[in-house]
Design a protein around this motif. Sequence first.
Motif, PDB file in Angstrom:
ATOM      1  N   LYS A 277       6.450   3.263   5.423  1.00  0.00           N
ATOM      2  CA  LYS A 277       5.457   3.413   4.374  1.00  0.00           C
ATOM      3  C   LYS A 277       4.093   3.996   4.755  1.00  0.00           C
ATOM      4  CE  LYS A 277       7.257   0.291   2.013  1.00  0.00           C
ATOM      5  NZ  LYS A 277       8.319  -0.380   2.671  1.00  0.00           N
TER       6      LYS A 277
ATOM      7  N   ASP B  10       1.083  -9.415   0.424  1.00  0.00           N
ATOM      8  CA  ASP B  10      -0.035  -9.830   1.123  1.00  0.00           C
ATOM      9  C   ASP B  10      -1.060 -10.211   0.395  1.00  0.00           C
ATOM     10  OD1 ASP B  10      -2.121  -9.626   3.203  1.00  0.00           O
ATOM     11  OD2 ASP B  10      -1.662  -7.766   3.922  1.00  0.00           O
TER      12      ASP B  10
ATOM     13  N   GLY C 172       7.320   2.942  -1.781  1.00  0.00           N
ATOM     14  CA  GLY C 172       7.083   1.489  -1.868  1.00  0.00           C
ATOM     15  C   GLY C 172       6.779   1.129  -3.504  1.00  0.00           C
TER      16      GLY C 172
ATOM     17  N   ILE D  97       9.093 -10.967   4.854  1.00  0.00           N
ATOM     18  CA  ILE D  97       7.812 -10.319   4.759  1.00  0.00           C
ATOM     19  C   ILE D  97       6.557 -11.270   5.136  1.00  0.00           C
ATOM     20  CG2 ILE D  97       6.273  -9.212   3.272  1.00  0.00           C
ATOM     21  CD1 ILE D  97       8.671  -7.930   1.668  1.00  0.00           C
TER      22      ILE D  97
ATOM     23  N   TYR E  92      -0.627   1.091   3.607  1.00  0.00           N
ATOM     24  CA  TYR E  92       0.005   0.579   2.377  1.00  0.00           C
ATOM     25  C   TYR E  92       0.009  -1.033   2.676  1.00  0.00           C
ATOM     26  CZ  TYR E  92       4.048  -1.613   0.389  1.00  0.00           C
ATOM     27  OH  TYR E  92       4.885  -2.493  -0.322  1.00  0.00           O
ATOM     28  N   LYS E  93      -0.002  -1.736   1.561  1.00  0.00           N
ATOM     29  CA  LYS E  93      -0.225  -3.339   1.484  1.00  0.00           C
ATOM     30  C   LYS E  93       0.682  -3.797   0.667  1.00  0.00           C
ATOM     31  CE  LYS E  93      -3.608  -7.063   0.892  1.00  0.00           C
ATOM     32  NZ  LYS E  93      -5.053  -7.237   0.686  1.00  0.00           N
ATOM     33  N   SER E  94       1.639  -4.605   1.213  1.00  0.00           N
ATOM     34  CA  SER E  94       2.611  -5.321   0.543  1.00  0.00           C
ATOM     35  C   SER E  94       2.078  -6.204  -0.457  1.00  0.00           C
ATOM     36  CB  SER E  94       3.476  -6.410   1.504  1.00  0.00           C
ATOM     37  OG  SER E  94       4.399  -6.973   0.991  1.00  0.00           O
TER      38      SER E  94
ATOM     39  N   LYS F 219       8.764  -3.273  -0.117  1.00  0.00           N
ATOM     40  CA  LYS F 219       7.686  -4.024   0.128  1.00  0.00           C
ATOM     41  C   LYS F 219       7.404  -4.427   1.461  1.00  0.00           C
ATOM     42  CE  LYS F 219       8.857  -6.132  -4.474  1.00  0.00           C
ATOM     43  NZ  LYS F 219       9.474  -7.381  -5.098  1.00  0.00           N
ATOM     44  N   CYS F 220       8.295  -4.101   2.404  1.00  0.00           N
ATOM     45  CA  CYS F 220       7.956  -4.360   3.992  1.00  0.00           C
ATOM     46  C   CYS F 220       6.724  -3.518   4.486  1.00  0.00           C
ATOM     47  CB  CYS F 220       9.311  -4.204   4.763  1.00  0.00           C
ATOM     48  SG  CYS F 220       9.038  -4.825   6.377  1.00  0.00           S
ATOM     49  N   PRO F 221       5.629  -4.266   4.889  1.00  0.00           N
ATOM     50  CA  PRO F 221       4.568  -3.419   5.449  1.00  0.00           C
ATOM     51  C   PRO F 221       4.719  -2.789   6.652  1.00  0.00           C
ATOM     52  CG  PRO F 221       4.174  -5.734   5.616  1.00  0.00           C
ATOM     53  CD  PRO F 221       5.477  -5.587   5.014  1.00  0.00           C
TER      54      PRO F 221
ATOM     55  N   THR G  94       7.223  -0.231  -6.776  1.00  0.00           N
ATOM     56  CA  THR G  94       7.387  -1.492  -7.540  1.00  0.00           C
ATOM     57  C   THR G  94       7.551  -1.661  -8.899  1.00  0.00           C
ATOM     58  OG1 THR G  94       5.274  -2.608  -7.279  1.00  0.00           O
ATOM     59  CG2 THR G  94       6.742  -2.774  -5.502  1.00  0.00           C
TER      60      THR G  94
END
Length: 309
Positions: free
Chosen positions: A298, A307, A270, A100, A302-304, A136-138, A272
């Motif tokens: 996503k 990030d 996504g 990521i 979407y923001k990981s 979690k991968c954006p 978590t």
Amino acid sequence: MNTIKKILAVIDPSKDKQIALNRSFELARKSGAQITAFLSIYDFSYEMTTMLSREERDAMRDAVINDRKEWITSLINQHGGDIKVDCQVVWHNRPFESIIEAVLEQNYDMVVKGTHQHDTLKSVIFTPTDWHLIRKCPVPLLLVKEHDWPAGGQILAAVNASSEEETHQALNHTIMKEAAYLADLIDGNLNLVNAYPGTPVNIAIEIPEFDAGQYAESVKAHHVATTHKLAEQYQVEPSHCYINEGLPEDVLPQVANQLDAELVVMGTVGRTGISAALIGNTAEHVIDSLNCDVLALKPQGYKSPLDKS
């Protein structure tokens, strides 16, 4: 995505056959994309060798990295020199984080990674890298299995066509755009699948005059209408739409197997933390049941969690 310009192909150091790299070359030859062959390695014993100085430990670590780069270069050379391929090896103790971080730093359009059946018990105790990336991968994550992508193959877009939530509606269109792009890229056939819930049993018990059959028919009709409306926007014929009653994690593998699909394109929210542990994502439940590749997408915006920008 809609066009693929930069692919991050994740190398598996435990495998001789690199299915992610092979698939990345297939995509790059059709799209003109550049590939980075990426490997994250870590050996705790190198960090714990107290008899060596920091410089000596660094030298040993660099020697391991250079050895892996030579190995990856030999893998790349097997594919010929028609595609531009970079090689990146990083020393990192959490592979999903290193992947990521590379995506965020170098703006890749897609991550391509080989996957396999996960042991159910281990998946609960030790979350595999795949699951971290799904959450979690954006950018679009292509999880590859041992399934060919022949011309004229089947691509299956998994949608929730009847949802009235703006986030779900937007995600439906993201799924359809990516699926249509890939179907065009590999000369495949685009199909839709939409799962819908059955009649709640407790309603029929609590309300004697409740007509379960009529209710089921009206629910199905609503899902058929919304799915066909979505399909029409992407020139998909009703005969390529599969609207089945049941849970997505049951319906998607059934339809994918029925079609012998090459690829399933689906959204993932996504989640978590606690909600991910308790609820999980449909993509996580589905991935082990599919004998084909999965493209996990996503929602827009979407923001990981990694990030920090």
